[in-house]
Design a protein around this motif. Structure first.
Motif, PDB file in Angstrom:
ATOM      1  N   ARG A  83       0.862  -1.185   0.000  1.00  0.00           N
ATOM      2  CA  ARG A  83       0.000   0.000   0.000  1.00  0.00           C
ATOM      3  C   ARG A  83       0.893   1.227   0.000  1.00  0.00           C
ATOM      4  N   ILE A  84       0.715   2.060  -1.016  1.00  0.00           N
ATOM      5  CA  ILE A  84       1.508   3.286  -1.144  1.00  0.00           C
ATOM      6  C   ILE A  84       0.572   4.486  -1.024  1.00  0.00           C
ATOM      7  N   HIS A  85       0.938   5.411  -0.167  1.00  0.00           N
ATOM      8  CA  HIS A  85       0.196   6.677  -0.040  1.00  0.00           C
ATOM      9  C   HIS A  85       1.202   7.781  -0.343  1.00  0.00           C
ATOM     10  N   ALA A  86       1.002   8.481  -1.451  1.00  0.00           N
ATOM     11  CA  ALA A  86       1.899   9.561  -1.869  1.00  0.00           C
ATOM     12  C   ALA A  86       1.218  10.901  -1.635  1.00  0.00           C
ATOM     13  N   VAL A  87       1.957  11.802  -1.018  1.00  0.00           N
ATOM     14  CA  VAL A  87       1.460  13.146  -0.722  1.00  0.00           C
ATOM     15  C   VAL A  87       2.265  14.135  -1.553  1.00  0.00           C
ATOM     16  N   TYR A  88       1.578  14.934  -2.330  1.00  0.00           N
ATOM     17  CA  TYR A  88       2.212  15.938  -3.189  1.00  0.00           C
ATOM     18  C   TYR A  88       1.989  17.319  -2.596  1.00  0.00           C
ATOM     19  N   GLN A  89       2.794  18.267  -2.995  1.00  0.00           N
ATOM     20  CA  GLN A  89       2.688  19.624  -2.465  1.00  0.00           C
ATOM     21  C   GLN A  89       1.452  20.337  -2.979  1.00  0.00           C
ATOM     22  N   ALA A  90       0.943  19.903  -4.125  1.00  0.00           N
ATOM     23  CA  ALA A  90      -0.245  20.525  -4.711  1.00  0.00           C
ATOM     24  C   ALA A  90      -0.945  19.508  -5.600  1.00  0.00           C
ATOM     25  N   VAL A  91      -2.228  19.710  -5.798  1.00  0.00           N
ATOM     26  CA  VAL A  91      -3.002  18.839  -6.688  1.00  0.00           C
ATOM     27  C   VAL A  91      -2.380  18.849  -8.083  1.00  0.00           C
TER      28      VAL A  91
END
Length: 160
Positions: free
Chosen positions: A120-128
């Motif tokens: 399970r990978i959850h990636a968080v980006y700085q902006a949409v």
């Protein structure tokens, strides 16, 4: 049969979730992620070769790799491992050298399903917009094909 890769990007959020099951124990899948000799055999699409420039799997360790296509065009990526729980969890940053400053934070969990496992990978980006640019850049096909290659690698490791 290949297990499906599920990629979810909810509209309006800077997150991306990837889930994939493997017909191999968690320890083998974790090793495929962390053993430099194995990473180059599965990560990314077949049409690209991979050279690791650095792969220091420990909290505070850095990583980097260079993909090259048949024409010699290079695509470099790098990041830092922020947390490493052997067999269970990785937390790293991910940055494409072609888009400096657009860093994502990826949490990777390895679930034990007995003789099978789930990533399970959850990636968080700085902006949409950063998330959408990554998705539009061929990320889905690269991840899916990479996981198919991991299936092949895991089968060959099990056969030995």
């Amino acid at each position: 049969m290949t297990n499906p890769t599920t990629i979810t990007a909810q509209p309006g959020t800077p997150f991306l979730d990837i889930v994939r099951e493997f017909d191999a124990p968690r320890e083998q899948v974790y090793r495929a992620y962390t053993d430099a000799a194995l990473v180059t055999q599965w990560m990314g699409p077949r049409r690209l070769s991979m050279d690791l420039t650095n792969w220091d799997v420990r909290a505070g360790g850095s990583w980097g790799f260079l993909n090259r296509d048949a024409d010699g065009t290079e695509y470099a990526f790098h990041g830092v491992f922020h947390a490493v729980t052997p067999g269970e969890h990785l937390l790293w940053t991910f940055e494409f050298d072609g888009a400096p400053g657009h860093v994502s934070l990826e949490s990777i969990d390895f679930d034990d399903l007995g003789e099978r496992s789930r990533v399970r990978i959850h990636a968080v980006y700085q902006a949409v917009e950063d998330r959408d640019a990554m998705a539009a850049g061929g990320m889905e096909s690269g991840v899916t094909e990479g996981f198919e290659r991991m299936d092949e690698l895991l089968q060959s490791v099990s056969a030995r």
